[in-house]
Write a protein that holds these residues in place. Structure first.
Motif, short mmCIF file in Angstrom:
data_model
loop_
_atom_site.label_atom_id
_atom_site.label_comp_id
_atom_site.label_asym_id
_atom_site.label_seq_id
_atom_site.Cartn_x
_atom_site.Cartn_y
_atom_site.Cartn_z
N ILE A 256 51.01 72.39 49.25
CA ILE A 256 50.98 71.44 50.36
C ILE A 256 52.39 71.01 50.74
CG2 ILE A 256 50.31 69.08 51.02
CD1 ILE A 256 47.70 69.56 49.43
N LEU A 257 53.19 70.63 49.75
CA LEU A 257 54.53 70.11 50.03
C LEU A 257 55.48 71.21 50.51
CD1 LEU A 257 54.86 67.63 47.03
CD2 LEU A 257 54.29 67.12 49.40
N GLY B 257 45.58 67.42 43.67
CA GLY B 257 45.87 67.72 42.28
C GLY B 257 44.92 67.01 41.32
N ALA C 271 48.58 65.77 48.43
CA ALA C 271 49.05 66.42 47.20
C ALA C 271 48.54 65.68 45.97
CB ALA C 271 50.58 66.48 47.20
N GLU C 272 48.61 64.34 45.99
CA GLU C 272 48.11 63.57 44.84
C GLU C 272 46.61 63.75 44.68
OE1 GLU C 272 47.54 58.90 43.60
OE2 GLU C 272 49.54 59.57 44.17
N PRO D 91 49.09 70.74 44.95
CA PRO D 91 50.18 69.86 45.41
C PRO D 91 51.44 70.63 45.80
CG PRO D 91 49.20 69.01 43.38
CD PRO D 91 48.65 70.38 43.59
N SER E 280 43.81 72.11 50.87
CA SER E 280 42.98 71.40 49.90
C SER E 280 41.53 71.82 49.96
CB SER E 280 43.10 69.89 50.11
OG SER E 280 42.64 69.52 51.39
#
Length: 480
Positions: free
Chosen positions: A259-260, A87, A83-84, A256, A242
């Motif tokens: 994904i979460l 993004g 996610a980090e 992000p 991604s």
């Protein structure tokens, strides 16, 4: 070239080259947040839960629930890292591109090479599982099964797995038509299969007996660990989100988030399915059985109607995984081709459909071969070890980029840094430890071949290397 010998791309260079803030290299931004979550669910929920559940149960017994939780924890920590990075760098290359920006070109190539296991080989495994449920559906609806010679791999009573080849070719046809059509189909199939699994839970809980969960861990801690390594296959695919970085609307926010949300929904769904399944039927009768969910529904209802619905859902579910995972593989090869590390044919985008047509057909044909002739268990283990290795590297990328690029724009930041990425590495290595020795040997050979391919092909044709040496050549010419 840097004195360190590392060929690094900055995150800013990756974003610029991909056109991530505009339209990237002929790709169009057509995927919204709902479609992206459905794409993630479409990439995950399939063979692992519909087919692989019985193998996981055979290892762990009722403690398969713990195995799923361990596998989910591995994914949660790594999902934070994806996610980090997604993004901050919304590009198509996924973990390959993240590694290029943090650990250098050689490591990136090996990650891209291992992604052939996560996406290419895994799509073969998924296609094999599709054939099992297709036979189940045909038997319940028309009273006929595809002959074993045409439905199984050599060594398992067959000659060639025709259904596995067919589903891959159908997915390729849909993918070359356009990403909008593929996304819509994946979204529709994701909704159907989640509904089927919820229906399964509702039916199975009507036959729930707490005594079926005792003894809870008949194979002990070792069985739970081995089960977690197998259960991990059920979560493979969330990082495919991604790979859509250049075709997503507002990617810095939506990547992000998707994904979460995806990994949370899938983890909850899997835990419910495993509790319902083993509460409805003793684990000894589930372990190792093909089409286990249909078997459990038959047991719970005393008829075959429910299992027909489950088989239909599995056929739809697994087909959507083939579609999503094949999509991810083509976008990774496209990114590697742009960098000169793969042949140019993989980066060509059709001006008519805005899709990599040749790339898609090459992937479909090449990986249809193992789908047709390799047994499912061999394909599963290689997929799992390759994916776990990549996930360990992705967590290391977060640590490296926080150190080398502290000012990089990050819409999402991994909580509890650096503890969470380190736990992601630790859980990945733990699950790798639970795999058979023969899988480790096969993986070592695979990586060694990848290193050789990079040395003989990728290193010499790297566009980054040419860009770095060109200024030096100009400087030497001016000095003369």
């Amino acid at each position: 070239m840097p004195r360190t010998g590392l060929r690094l791309k900055s995150p800013e260079q990756l974003i610029f080259e991909s056109g991530a803030d505009l339209e990237g290299n002929g790709l169009k931004r057509t995927i919204g947040p709902f479609q992206l979550v459905c794409f993630g669910i479409g990439a995950i929920v399939g063979t692992g839960i519909f087919v692989g559940l019985s193998d996981t149960v055979a290892e762990a017994g009722p403690a398969v629930i713990v195995s799923f939780i361990l596998a989910a924890l591995t994914c949660v920590f790594t999902a934070f890292s994806f996610a980090e990075l997604g993004g901050a760098m919304p590009v198509s290359g996924s973990s390959y591109s993240y590694t290029y920006a943090s650990l250098g070109e050689r490591a990136a190539f090996l990650v891209g090479w291992c992604l052939l296991l996560e996406y290419g080989v895994s799509v073969s495994a998924v296609a094999i599982g599709w054939g099992q449920y297709l036979n189940e559906l045909l038997e319940h609806t028309v009273g006929w099964r595809i002959p074993a010679a045409l439905a199984d791999a050599p060594g398992h009573g067959g000659v060639v797995n025709v259904p596995a080849v067919i589903v891959m070719l159908l997915a390729a046809v849909l993918l070359v038509r356009g990403v909008r059509e593929s996304a819509r189909a994946t979204a529709a199939m994701a909704v159907i299969k989640v509904g089927i699994l919820v229906l399964f839970c509702a039916i199975a809980f009507t036959a729930f007996r707490s005594g079926n969960l005792s003894p809870f861990a008949p194979e002990g801690i070792g069985g739970i660990g081995a089960g977690a390594s197998l259960a991990f296959f059920s979560f493979i695919g969330f990082d495919a989100i991604s790979t859509a970085g250049e075709e997503v609307k507002n990617p810095r926010r939506n990547l992000p988030l998707a994904i979460l949300v995806t990994i949370g929904c899938v983890a909850l769904l899997y835990c419910l399915v495993s509790v319902a399944a083993l509460g409805a039927m003793p684990w000894e009768q589930v372990g190792g059985k093909p089409a286990a969910l249909s078997l459990i529904v038959n047991h719970a209802t005393g008829s075959t109607f429910g299992s027909t619905v489950i088989a239909l859902g599995a056929v739809v579910a697994i087909a959507s995984v083939v579609l999503a995972v094949m999509y991810g593989q083509t976008r990774i090869l496209m990114s590697m081709s742009r960098d000169g590390l793969m042949p140019k044919v993989f980066e060509r985008v059709s001006p008519r459909t805005s899709t990599p047509v040749a790339n898609t057909w090459i992937v479909a044909v090449v990986f249809a071969v193992p789908a047709a002739v390799v047994p499912l268990d061999v394909v599963l283990d290689m997929t799992v070890i390759g994916t776990l290795a990549i996930m360990a590297v992705v967590n290391i990328c977060v640590l490296a980029l926080r150190r080398s690029h502290p000012g990089l724009q990050r819409r999402f930041r991994v909580p509890f840094h650096p503890v969470a990425p380190l736990l992601g590495v630790g859980f990945s290595l733990y699950l790798m430890y639970g795999l058979p020795v023969v899988t480790w040997v096969q993986f070592a050979v695979f990586v060694a071949v990848g290193a050789l391919v990079y040395s003989c092909y990728g290193r010499r044709r790297s566009r980054l290397a040419r860009a770095q040496t060109a200024p030096d050549d100009e400087t030497r010419g001016a000095a003369r």
